[in-house]
Design a protein around this motif. Structure first.
Motif, PDB file in Angstrom:
ATOM      1  N   VAL A  74      -3.287  -1.176  -7.972  1.00 38.91           N
ATOM      2  CA  VAL A  74      -3.781  -0.928  -9.323  1.00 38.91           C
ATOM      3  C   VAL A  74      -3.274  -1.996 -10.291  1.00 38.91           C
ATOM      4  CG1 VAL A  74      -3.703   0.650 -11.289  1.00 38.91           C
ATOM      5  CG2 VAL A  74      -4.012   1.556  -8.972  1.00 38.91           C
ATOM      6  N   VAL A 355      -8.221   3.226 -15.669  1.00 42.62           N
ATOM      7  CA  VAL A 355      -7.868   3.782 -14.365  1.00 42.62           C
ATOM      8  C   VAL A 355      -7.289   5.173 -14.572  1.00 42.62           C
ATOM      9  CG1 VAL A 355      -6.263   3.613 -12.408  1.00 42.62           C
ATOM     10  CG2 VAL A 355      -7.497   1.583 -13.179  1.00 42.62           C
ATOM     11  N   VAL A 364      -6.944   7.269  -6.892  1.00 43.34           N
ATOM     12  CA  VAL A 364      -7.192   6.463  -8.085  1.00 43.34           C
ATOM     13  C   VAL A 364      -8.692   6.396  -8.355  1.00 43.34           C
ATOM     14  CG1 VAL A 364      -7.063   4.121  -9.035  1.00 43.34           C
ATOM     15  CG2 VAL A 364      -5.111   5.063  -7.791  1.00 43.34           C
ATOM     16  N   TYR A 366     -11.356   4.201 -10.583  1.00 44.67           N
ATOM     17  CA  TYR A 366     -11.635   3.075 -11.465  1.00 44.67           C
ATOM     18  C   TYR A 366     -12.848   3.430 -12.313  1.00 44.67           C
ATOM     19  CZ  TYR A 366      -8.334   0.303  -8.724  1.00 44.67           C
ATOM     20  OH  TYR A 366      -7.193  -0.174  -8.118  1.00 44.67           O
TER      21      TYR A 366
END
Length: 460
Positions: A74, A355, A364, A366
């Motif tokens: 990230v 994020v 995660v 995006y």
């Protein structure tokens, strides 16, 4: 020169920063031509410092919940110059901000000697994230510092929250405190690039806040902070003022710069987007003080996280394009990452972020804003010069998709290597057919930008 490639992200497609051959976006017919994009590289404007985001305690906290490999992925997605967005700017807070887990200061109790100064809270979360960002940026990152509030004991309301003001008797001590913070970062191999006097100095927030008038900011910079920085060897560190919304940007800068000595010590102004699209104030400020930095330093979609929403990306593009076209010299986003609620935030002031991290499942997401941000920072390099970019259309905005408010916007820059980056954002529900006019271009073709899409065209 020729059109080398097109990078595209579009809502109802698989395109996500996808590189395309220009032939893939040639319009089959110019029948529904929407506009002509005219680029003139001979007409130049401001030079851009770069793009970046805020490295807050909240962002550090949610990223620490991820496995190391995912966490590094990230951070790299923002700061790596090859595999990521190539961000070269960042902003972080002195003492706590609303996106901290609680109120805290480096000197919690009354101590006019600053002997009890401690970086414990900074070292716990902020500093590791800052250092990893620097590492992924290639070892160099322009870091901006901003205080949300001095320690409670330095203020007239004895509270880090709910506004209040710094007691005048503590102006010299607060300047020394800030220099100490910069010294401590330097000792940890984290240099500071610039700073602002105060975040949102005209707001009384339920979170960390402190009120300053424009005159007070200038007097503090001229009489206290500037000389303290000089004495410590930081005479080249620019002091920015305002760091609040666009609507009052010019008026506050005018008030501040009228104080004797302000031109020597004040390096520019910072601004946010929460008051709306007052780009005329950005343009007026840039034209009135052309030698000063003019940084966008905070913007987010408020009201909590918006998982999967497309409009945040479009809001980012609209703001970035218009800020840059108005003379902005650098653009810094708010929190780089937050949890699925839009926090943590110690007073519940939840927001969206590029994020989102599911801290329970260690996954995660995006967001559209992450992709849209990349369309600028990946292709408009530090040191790029804005060039003239105009859009001519004989259609009303409603002609394209029936909605009067929708349109296409653009900006263009010449990079240090001579390439031209042109960013086009189509916020309509229909294809936008456009042609390019540029003295250096040999091609004369019509191209298509898909609905709810953004394209970056590289010309070289």
């Amino acid at each position: 020169m020729k059109l080398v490639n097109i990078h595209e992200t579009a809502k109802d497609s698989a395109s996500r920063l996808s590189q395309l051959n220009p032939a893939e976006r040639e319009a089959s017919s110019p029948k529904h031509l929407s506009c002509v994009v005219k680029i003139d590289p001979n007409r130049t404007y401001q030079t851009v410092e770069g793009f970046g985001g805020a490295l807050t305690e909240a962002s550090a906290y949610v990223l620490s919940a991820l496995p190391e490999e995912k966490r590094e992925e990230v951070i790299a997605s923002f700061f790596d110059p090859v595999a990521g967005h190539g961000w070269t700017l960042a902003r972080t807070h002195i003492n706590s901000c609303d996106f901290s887990l609680e109120n805290w200061a480096c000197v919690e109790q009354t101590d006019e000697t600053l002997e009890s100064f401690s970086m414990e809270k900074v070292e716990q979360r902020q500093l590791p994230l800052i250092k990893r960002a620097i590492a992924h940026a290639g070892g160099s990152l322009k870091l901006m510092l901003t205080p949300w509030s001095p320690p409670a004991w330095m203020k007239d309301n004895n509270d880090m929250n709910h506004g209040g003001a710094l007691l005048k008797k503590y102006y010299p001590l607060w300047a020394a405190y800030i220099v100490r913070f910069i010294d401590e970062l330097k000792a940890r191999n984290v240099p500071v690039w610039c700073m602002s006097v105060q975040n949102e100095p005209e707001a009384t927030q339920t979170w960390d806040s402190c009120r300053w008038t424009g005159t007070e900011e200038a007097e503090f910079a001229v009489n206290n902070l500037g000389p303290a920085l000089e004495k410590a060897g930081y005479q080249d560190l620019p002091i920015l003022v305002w760091d609040h919304n666009r609507d009052r940007l010019f008026d506050r800068m005018k008030e501040t710069m009228s104080v004797p000595g302000a031109d020597e010590y004040i390096g520019g102004a910072a601004f946010h987007w929460y008051s709306g699209d007052q780009y005329d104030t950005v343009r007026k400020t840039s034209l009135t003080w052309p030698g000063k930095k003019l940084l966008f330093t905070e913007g987010c979609v408020e009201g909590g996280a918006r998982p999967g929403a497309w409009f945040p990306g479009e809001r980012y593009a609209h703001n970035i394009i218009n800020d840059l076209n108005s003379g902005c010299t650098g653009w810094i986003d708010w929190n780089i990452a937050l949890d699925m609620e839009g926090g943590p935030n110690h007073v519940g002031n939840f927001c969206d972020a590029p994020v989102l991290v599911d801290t329970e499942n260690k996954t995660v997401l995006y967001q559209s804003s992450w992709y849209y941000l990349g369309h600028f920072s990946r292709f408009i390099k530090p040191g790029a010069v804005r060039i003239d970019c105009a859009m001519d259309s004989w259609m009303t905005p409603a002609t394209v998709d029936g909605r009067m408010g929708n349109t296409m916007e653009s900006c263009a820059f010449r990079n240090p290597d001579g390439t031209i980056a042109l960013v086009l954002c189509n916020r309509t529900e229909a294809d936008m057919i456009y042609t390019l006019e540029c003295p250096q271009l040999s091609e004369d073709k019509a191209f298509r930008c898909p609905p709810r899409g953004i394209q970056t065209l590289l010309i070289g």
